[in-house]
Design a protein around this motif. Structure first.
Motif, mmCIF file in Angstrom:
data_model
loop_
_atom_site.group_PDB
_atom_site.id
_atom_site.type_symbol
_atom_site.label_atom_id
_atom_site.label_comp_id
_atom_site.label_asym_id
_atom_site.label_seq_id
_atom_site.Cartn_x
_atom_site.Cartn_y
_atom_site.Cartn_z
ATOM 1 N N SER A 54 11.481 5.392 20.026
ATOM 2 C CA SER A 54 10.279 6.022 20.556
ATOM 3 C C SER A 54 9.109 5.063 20.536
ATOM 4 N N SER A 55 8.461 4.876 21.696
ATOM 5 C CA SER A 55 7.314 3.977 21.763
ATOM 6 C C SER A 55 6.144 4.500 20.951
ATOM 7 N N GLU A 56 6.156 5.791 20.630
ATOM 8 C CA GLU A 56 5.070 6.367 19.844
ATOM 9 C C GLU A 56 4.974 5.726 18.469
ATOM 10 N N TYR A 57 6.123 5.193 17.973
ATOM 11 C CA TYR A 57 6.154 4.681 16.621
ATOM 12 C C TYR A 57 6.126 3.158 16.547
ATOM 13 N N SER A 82 7.256 11.136 4.232
ATOM 14 C CA SER A 82 6.018 11.447 4.938
ATOM 15 C C SER A 82 6.296 12.523 5.971
ATOM 16 N N ASP A 83 5.330 13.409 6.151
ATOM 17 C CA ASP A 83 5.461 14.396 7.214
ATOM 18 C C ASP A 83 5.173 13.714 8.550
ATOM 19 N N GLN A 84 5.437 14.436 9.645
ATOM 20 C CA GLN A 84 5.323 13.854 10.980
ATOM 21 C C GLN A 84 3.916 13.342 11.271
ATOM 22 N N MET A 96 0.818 -1.206 0.000
ATOM 23 C CA MET A 96 0.000 0.000 0.000
ATOM 24 C C MET A 96 0.858 1.264 0.000
ATOM 25 N N ASP A 97 0.700 2.084 -1.052
ATOM 26 C CA ASP A 97 1.312 3.406 -1.049
ATOM 27 C C ASP A 97 0.516 4.298 -0.098
ATOM 28 N N ILE A 98 1.194 5.083 0.714
ATOM 29 C CA ILE A 98 0.501 5.913 1.694
ATOM 30 C C ILE A 98 -0.283 7.034 1.018
ATOM 31 N N HIS A 99 0.354 7.697 0.056
ATOM 32 C CA HIS A 99 -0.262 8.864 -0.583
ATOM 33 C C HIS A 99 -1.024 8.424 -1.828
ATOM 34 N N ARG A 109 0.145 8.685 11.891
ATOM 35 C CA ARG A 109 -1.092 7.988 11.536
ATOM 36 C C ARG A 109 -0.783 6.606 10.964
ATOM 37 N N ALA A 110 0.222 6.553 10.098
ATOM 38 C CA ALA A 110 0.575 5.285 9.459
ATOM 39 C C ALA A 110 1.016 4.251 10.491
ATOM 40 N N ILE A 111 1.868 4.669 11.400
ATOM 41 C CA ILE A 111 2.406 3.741 12.397
ATOM 42 C C ILE A 111 1.312 3.209 13.306
ATOM 43 N N ARG A 112 0.342 4.041 13.636
ATOM 44 C CA ARG A 112 -0.706 3.620 14.565
ATOM 45 C C ARG A 112 -1.677 2.613 13.962
ATOM 46 N N THR A 113 -1.659 2.435 12.654
ATOM 47 C CA THR A 113 -2.501 1.410 12.040
ATOM 48 C C THR A 113 -1.858 0.027 12.123
ATOM 49 N N GLN A 114 -0.659 -0.043 12.700
ATOM 50 C CA GLN A 114 0.039 -1.306 12.930
ATOM 51 C C GLN A 114 0.217 -2.117 11.640
ATOM 52 N N PRO A 115 0.891 -1.553 10.648
ATOM 53 C CA PRO A 115 1.148 -2.330 9.421
ATOM 54 C C PRO A 115 2.155 -3.439 9.692
ATOM 55 N N TYR A 116 2.242 -4.372 8.789
ATOM 56 C CA TYR A 116 3.188 -5.477 8.923
ATOM 57 C C TYR A 116 4.557 -5.123 8.354
ATOM 58 N N GLY A 117 4.678 -3.996 7.712
ATOM 59 C CA GLY A 117 5.958 -3.590 7.159
ATOM 60 C C GLY A 117 5.891 -2.152 6.688
ATOM 61 N N TYR A 118 7.066 -1.590 6.477
ATOM 62 C CA TYR A 118 7.164 -0.188 6.055
ATOM 63 C C TYR A 118 8.397 -0.081 5.177
ATOM 64 N N ILE A 119 8.198 0.048 3.847
ATOM 65 C CA ILE A 119 9.314 0.089 2.912
ATOM 66 C C ILE A 119 9.516 1.523 2.447
#
Length: 458
Positions: free
Chosen positions: A200-203, A86-88, A54-57, A93-103
């Motif tokens: 950071s636990s936020e991410y 991506s901006d902050q 999934m592309d974020i934008h 928002r992306a991280i909080r959706t708990q994806p299985y990966g981030y490329i």
């Protein structure tokens, strides 16, 4: 087991096509490709792929983040994000959706394969994980690769069997020690995103992050192993807090030619790259290169044999750039892309050259520049043809529109001519004038039709 199915969600058509080709080359089955977030959600429910890239934008009513959240909640399908930047706020928002990966774009086959396989493994064992140490150990031993599990601060808690065999360490040797210290790992040039994801636990999101450069792992025997490192952050259930960090170590293929001394493991990897590729040191020496790079040197310069030759001796400075330019790349630590056209006796070729600062010491400064050179002539011609077709289409549209206006005028002139003839001989001169105007309009229509036909056959 059949091939794993992938759904691509990317609004850049060229990127989606290249991604499909890469995935199929890796042995995956691409079951669909969508441009919009809302279409991705519908396709995920209909096709039920094993993984969604999934592309974020995205364009449309919902972006990639919202689409991923809906897919995960409704269908429990692993989603891997793809993004160039991506901006902050978007990143949070992306991280909080708990994806299985981030490329992070641009990525390569290794990044794709590692993220997809990790996502598949994590999804398979997700329902079986009850938090007990025995279950965690069983789960990580199922993973194909050397896996080290740390606490949120990076202190080692577990090793799987492959990690023990690869490094020679038992858990008792390194338990409680920081991962980077225990294995003597130095990762210079980590960007802000990776730093924040690690500290950071936020991410915390279960996301897999592939480090951009090759690292050295210190083995128990005292030797060093050249490898790639990826990390996956594991969250506590129903929480944004990081529970563990999973570190996946992938050794580079051994060098069969013995080139470049301490970089022997990387030489085989470089040789496998299908485009001309080389690594250039701080002083301009060619450290590693593949056969495609050697062929390019023979075509453009005097050829190359061995290593450590200055880059400006094997390729023209007008093509590859000056040593000062390489120094600027290392100082700025930024990826640079240039386009060059070279005229040969058989025609012209357009190349793109990507300069990537990689490697380094504990101080974090880059120590060499990776050169990735691609022949983009076909892509450039296709773009020009597309632009030309668009221009011709606009000309055709204008011609068609002009015919409509001429037909309206023709109707008026024919009516006026008919009226003049009906009024008798006294109005025949007027009728002849109207006839001449009708013939002129018919001639204009013929010209427009010829223009449309010409555009159709170009």
């Amino acid at each position: 087991m059949g091939r794993q199915s992938i759904l691509i969600v990317e609004d850049e058509v060229i990127i989606a096509m290249e991604l499909r080709e890469t995935l199929e080359h890796l042995g995956y089955m691409v079951v669909g490709s969508e441009l919009r977030g809302e279409d991705a959600v519908r396709s995920a429910g209909k096709l039920r792929p094993d993984v969604v890239l999934m592309d974020i934008h995205l364009k449309g009513e919902i972006d990639g983040i919202e689409a991923s959240d809906r897919i995960a909640r409704s269908y429990d399908i692993p989603v891997i994000y793809m993004t160039a930047h991506s901006d902050q706020e978007t990143l949070s928002r992306a991280i909080r959706t708990q994806p299985y990966g981030y490329i992070i774009k641009p990525f390569n086959e290794r990044d794709l394969y590692s993220n997809i396989e990790m996502a598949l493994h994590k999804h398979r064992v997700k329902s079986r994980m009850d938090g007990s140490p025995e279950m965690v150990d069983s789960a990580i031993n199922m993973i194909a690769g050397a896996m080290v599990i740390t606490d949120p601060q990076g202190h080692i808690e577990r090793l799987n069997l492959e990690a023990e065999q690869l490094t020679g360490y038992q858990l008792s040797d390194v338990e409680g020690a920081p991962f980077f210290t225990a294995f003597g790992v130095s990762v210079p040039g980590r960007d802000l995103l990776i730093e924040k994801l690690l500290v950071s636990s936020e991410y915390g999101a279960g996301s897999m992050i592939s480090f951009p450069s090759t690292i050295q792992i210190r083995m128990k025997s005292g030797g060093d192993l050249l490898a790639h490192l990826s990390t996956a952050l594991i969250q506590e259930k129903e929480s944004l807090q990081i529970q563990n960090i999973a570190c996946l170590i992938e050794p580079c293929a051994p060098d069969t030619e013995g080139r470049a001394g301490g970089y022997q493991g990387a030489a085989a990897l470089v040789q496998a790259i299908p485009d001309p590729f080389a690594c250039v040191t701080e002083d301009g020496g060619v450290l590693l290169y593949n056969d495609q790079f050697s062929s390019l040197c023979e075509r453009l310069g005097d050829g190359i044999s061995g290593v450590a030759l200055p880059i400006n001796r094997v390729l023209p400075e007008s093509f590859i750039g000056s040593l000062a330019f390489f120094h600027e790349i290392l100082v700025d630590n930024q990826v640079v892309t240039r386009e060059k056209m070279v005229k040969y006796s058989t025609g012209s070729i357009v190349y793109t050259i990507r300069y990537l600062p990689v490697g380094g010491d504990t101080g974090g400064s880059s120590r060499c520049v990776a050169l990735h050179i691609r022949d983009v002539t076909a892509e450039t011609l296709a773009m020009h043809h597309c632009e030309r077709a668009q221009g011709e289409s606009q000309n055709t549209d204008a011609a068609v529109e002009g015919i409509g206006d001429l037909c309206t005028a023709l109707k008026e002139k024919v009516l006026a001519m008919s009226t003049a003839y009906e009024q008798g001989l006294a109005f025949h001169d007027t009728a002849h004038e109207r006839l001449a105007e009708v013939n002129r309009i018919l001639g204009d229509i013929d010209l427009r039709l010829i223009e449309i036909e010409k555009n159709r056959w170009v």
